[in-house]
Scaffold this motif. Structure first.
Motif, PDB file in Angstrom:
ATOM      1  N   TRP A   1      39.640  46.409  28.828  1.00 49.49           N
ATOM      2  CA  TRP A   1      39.507  46.365  30.281  1.00 49.49           C
ATOM      3  C   TRP A   1      38.376  45.400  30.663  1.00 49.49           C
ATOM      4  O   TRP A   1      37.268  45.511  30.135  1.00 49.49           O
ATOM      5  N   ASP A   2      38.667  44.487  31.575  1.00 47.93           N
ATOM      6  CA  ASP A   2      37.638  43.610  32.141  1.00 47.93           C
ATOM      7  C   ASP A   2      37.243  44.178  33.498  1.00 47.93           C
ATOM      8  O   ASP A   2      37.995  44.080  34.476  1.00 47.93           O
ATOM      9  N   LEU A   3      36.061  44.795  33.547  1.00 50.43           N
ATOM     10  CA  LEU A   3      35.589  45.448  34.772  1.00 50.43           C
ATOM     11  C   LEU A   3      34.352  44.762  35.324  1.00 50.43           C
ATOM     12  O   LEU A   3      33.545  45.371  36.022  1.00 50.43           O
ATOM     13  N   THR A   4      34.194  43.482  34.990  1.00 54.53           N
ATOM     14  CA  THR A   4      33.033  42.739  35.484  1.00 54.53           C
ATOM     15  C   THR A   4      33.114  42.489  36.985  1.00 54.53           C
ATOM     16  O   THR A   4      32.104  42.214  37.624  1.00 54.53           O
ATOM     17  N   HIS A   5      34.314  42.580  37.524  1.00 60.88           N
ATOM     18  CA  HIS A   5      34.508  42.459  38.968  1.00 60.88           C
ATOM     19  C   HIS A   5      35.131  43.747  39.477  1.00 60.88           C
ATOM     20  O   HIS A   5      35.588  44.588  38.705  1.00 60.88           O
ATOM     21  N   VAL A   6      35.163  43.889  40.788  1.00 62.06           N
ATOM     22  CA  VAL A   6      35.745  45.090  41.373  1.00 62.06           C
ATOM     23  C   VAL A   6      37.239  45.163  41.068  1.00 62.06           C
ATOM     24  O   VAL A   6      37.817  46.238  40.901  1.00 62.06           O
ATOM     25  N   GLN A   7      37.882  44.009  40.943  1.00 63.73           N
ATOM     26  CA  GLN A   7      39.299  43.982  40.609  1.00 63.73           C
ATOM     27  C   GLN A   7      39.503  44.485  39.169  1.00 63.73           C
ATOM     28  O   GLN A   7      38.801  44.083  38.247  1.00 63.73           O
ATOM     29  N   LEU A   8      40.474  45.368  38.981  1.00 68.43           N
ATOM     30  CA  LEU A   8      40.719  45.959  37.671  1.00 68.43           C
ATOM     31  C   LEU A   8      41.658  45.063  36.874  1.00 68.43           C
ATOM     32  O   LEU A   8      42.757  44.737  37.336  1.00 68.43           O
ATOM     33  N   VAL A   9      41.226  44.678  35.677  1.00 68.13           N
ATOM     34  CA  VAL A   9      42.048  43.837  34.811  1.00 68.13           C
ATOM     35  C   VAL A   9      42.092  44.487  33.435  1.00 68.13           C
ATOM     36  O   VAL A   9      41.050  44.702  32.811  1.00 68.13           O
ATOM     37  N   SER A  10      43.306  44.804  32.966  1.00 72.52           N
ATOM     38  CA  SER A  10      43.456  45.399  31.641  1.00 72.52           C
ATOM     39  C   SER A  10      44.481  44.622  30.845  1.00 72.52           C
ATOM     40  O   SER A  10      45.405  44.022  31.398  1.00 72.52           O
ATOM     41  N   SER A  11      44.303  44.623  29.536  1.00 73.24           N
ATOM     42  CA  SER A  11      45.261  43.962  28.653  1.00 73.24           C
ATOM     43  C   SER A  11      46.429  44.899  28.361  1.00 73.24           C
ATOM     44  O   SER A  11      46.353  46.111  28.601  1.00 73.24           O
ATOM     45  N   GLU A  12      47.494  44.341  27.831  1.00 74.92           N
ATOM     46  CA  GLU A  12      48.582  45.181  27.350  1.00 74.92           C
ATOM     47  C   GLU A  12      48.099  45.941  26.114  1.00 74.92           C
ATOM     48  O   GLU A  12      47.360  45.393  25.301  1.00 74.92           O
ATOM     49  N   PRO A  13      48.495  47.204  25.958  1.00 75.19           N
ATOM     50  CA  PRO A  13      48.078  47.946  24.763  1.00 75.19           C
ATOM     51  C   PRO A  13      48.515  47.236  23.484  1.00 75.19           C
ATOM     52  O   PRO A  13      49.650  46.756  23.374  1.00 75.19           O
ATOM     53  N   LEU A  14      47.610  47.151  22.540  1.00 67.84           N
ATOM     54  CA  LEU A  14      47.882  46.525  21.254  1.00 67.84           C
ATOM     55  C   LEU A  14      48.000  47.598  20.183  1.00 67.84           C
ATOM     56  O   LEU A  14      47.206  48.543  20.145  1.00 67.84           O
ATOM     57  N   ASP A  15      48.983  47.442  19.309  1.00 62.98           N
ATOM     58  CA  ASP A  15      49.158  48.406  18.230  1.00 62.98           C
ATOM     59  C   ASP A  15      48.025  48.291  17.226  1.00 62.98           C
ATOM     60  O   ASP A  15      47.666  47.198  16.797  1.00 62.98           O
ATOM     61  N   MET A  16      47.457  49.416  16.855  1.00 67.82           N
ATOM     62  CA  MET A  16      46.583  49.514  15.697  1.00 67.82           C
ATOM     63  C   MET A  16      47.394  50.119  14.554  1.00 67.82           C
ATOM     64  O   MET A  16      48.509  50.602  14.757  1.00 67.82           O
ATOM     65  N   GLU A  17      46.848  50.084  13.355  1.00 75.48           N
ATOM     66  CA  GLU A  17      47.576  50.642  12.222  1.00 75.48           C
ATOM     67  C   GLU A  17      47.776  52.144  12.401  1.00 75.48           C
ATOM     68  O   GLU A  17      46.820  52.883  12.584  1.00 75.48           O
ATOM     69  N   SER A  18      49.023  52.597  12.353  1.00 80.36           N
ATOM     70  CA  SER A  18      49.331  54.015  12.406  1.00 80.36           C
ATOM     71  C   SER A  18      49.527  54.538  10.985  1.00 80.36           C
ATOM     72  O   SER A  18      49.736  53.761  10.050  1.00 80.36           O
ATOM     73  N   GLY A  19      49.469  55.858  10.825  1.00 79.91           N
ATOM     74  CA  GLY A  19      49.618  56.400   9.480  1.00 79.91           C
ATOM     75  C   GLY A  19      49.405  57.895   9.430  1.00 79.91           C
ATOM     76  O   GLY A  19      49.298  58.571  10.464  1.00 79.91           O
ATOM     77  N   ILE A  20      49.335  58.423   8.212  1.00 78.54           N
ATOM     78  CA  ILE A  20      49.118  59.853   7.975  1.00 78.54           C
ATOM     79  C   ILE A  20      47.698  60.056   7.470  1.00 78.54           C
ATOM     80  O   ILE A  20      47.291  59.462   6.466  1.00 78.54           O
ATOM     81  N   TRP A  21      46.973  60.904   8.177  1.00 74.98           N
ATOM     82  CA  TRP A  21      45.588  61.229   7.829  1.00 74.98           C
ATOM     83  C   TRP A  21      45.574  62.607   7.184  1.00 74.98           C
ATOM     84  O   TRP A  21      46.071  63.586   7.758  1.00 74.98           O
ATOM     85  N   THR A  22      45.022  62.701   5.969  1.00 69.87           N
ATOM     86  CA  THR A  22      44.978  63.953   5.216  1.00 69.87           C
ATOM     87  C   THR A  22      43.536  64.373   4.994  1.00 69.87           C
ATOM     88  O   THR A  22      42.717  63.578   4.529  1.00 69.87           O
ATOM     89  N   VAL A  23      43.236  65.631   5.300  1.00 65.86           N
ATOM     90  CA  VAL A  23      41.883  66.164   5.162  1.00 65.86           C
ATOM     91  C   VAL A  23      41.976  67.559   4.550  1.00 65.86           C
ATOM     92  O   VAL A  23      42.864  68.345   4.892  1.00 65.86           O
TER      93      VAL A  23
END
Length: 297
Positions: free
Chosen positions: A63-85
């Motif tokens: 999100w670019d919030l340096t101005h009052v106008q709201l500017v956001s990027s399209e969501p970008l995929d991060m690596e998905s997976g199975i987390w085991t604990v």
């Protein structure tokens, strides 16, 4: 244990017991217990090893919030997976060594120090307790309810000569939503706790202002942790806004990590792991969604 129980019922002999024999009895009991603990397999159906797995869908938005106008990027995929604990001191090593199928294929150690709080969907703020898990890359799972976080308003403020922006955040998703905000030094206040403070007659809290004070510093992160749960007969479940709040932020870099759990849902990949789990493992598995929101304020 037997020696301790016997001595507790016969404490009158302790003053007369030879010190050397007493030490020998206690040392023998300790060595016997140590050998039994080291030589016997610690898990069984009655004493299971408790493990949880989450199939996590991850994404990031800037999100670019340096101005009052709201500017956001399209969501970008991060690596998905199975987390085991694993929920004991032996960690996942017991699974890797003794379970017929081990951990999910391709599992590798996860760095719990990344991001604000490990960049994984911790159901509770217990990262240090469940550290040492493993991560196996997988395609994104299907999610029953989408998670949405939006910045809906930016209001520049000048507080005593300090430039601050009040960001109004709207969140929608499943009935269990967690988030971290940081760094702590960037947060000047928030509206969470407003109604509680008003209910206690805090005359300082007025509409448009924040309650006095913020939660104390955490020992496990440079962040604030928020837990939201929703109950009742007809929770929103993504059909409407779950909650909103306003946070005061100083200019610079700010970040919100937000995630939600779907405890009732399992992906086909998770179902396969559940079917392969041995009888001495109590495996809880569900799908989750995790989002990173970086903001330039």
């Amino acid at each position: 244990i037997s020696c301790g129980g016997w001595l507790s019922w016969n404490a009158q002999i302790l003053p007369r017991a030879p010190r050397r024999q007493l030490w020998l009895m206690l040392l023998t009991a300790w060595l016997l217990g140590l050998l039994l603990a080291a030589g016997l397999f610690p898990y069984s159906t009655d004493r299971p090893k408790r493990v949880f797995m989450q199939h996590v869908s991850r994404s990031s938005t800037h999100w670019d919030l340096t101005h009052v106008q709201l500017v956001s990027s399209e969501p970008l995929d991060m690596e998905s997976g199975i987390w085991t604990v694993a929920l004991d001191s032996n960690g996942v090593a017991s699974l890797q060594k003794y379970a017929p199928f081990g951990c999910p294929a391709g599992s590798r150690p996860w760095d719990d120090s990344v991001g604000l709080y490990g960049e994984l969907p911790h159901p509770f703020p217990l990262r240090d307790f469940v550290s040492g898990g493993v991560w196996a890359p997988r395609p994104r799972p299907e999610l029953p309810v989408p998670l949405r976080l939006s910045v809906v308003a930016v209001e520049p403020q000048n507080l005593g000569g300090t430039s601050v922006k009040h960001l109004t955040i709207s969140v929608a998703g499943n009935t269990h939503i967690m988030m971290t905000l940081g760094p702590r030094s960037a947060v000047t206040g928030w509206s969470l706790g407003f109604f509680e403070a008003r209910g206690h007659g805090d005359a300082i809290v007025k509409p448009g202002t924040f309650p006095a004070g913020l939660p104390p510093k955490r020992s496990d992160c440079d962040c604030y942790y928020v837990l939201f749960t929703e109950g009742g007969g007809d929770p929103s479940r993504g059909r409407a806004e779950a909650f909103n709040f306003t946070v005061g932020v100083t200019p610079g870099n700010f970040r919100i990590d937000v995630w939600t759990t779907h405890l009732e849902a399992k992906s086909p990949q998770l179902q396969k792991e559940v079917e392969h789990a041995p009888s001495w493992v109590s495996l809880a598995a569900w799908v989750s969604e995790f989002q990173v929101h970086t903001m330039q304020v």
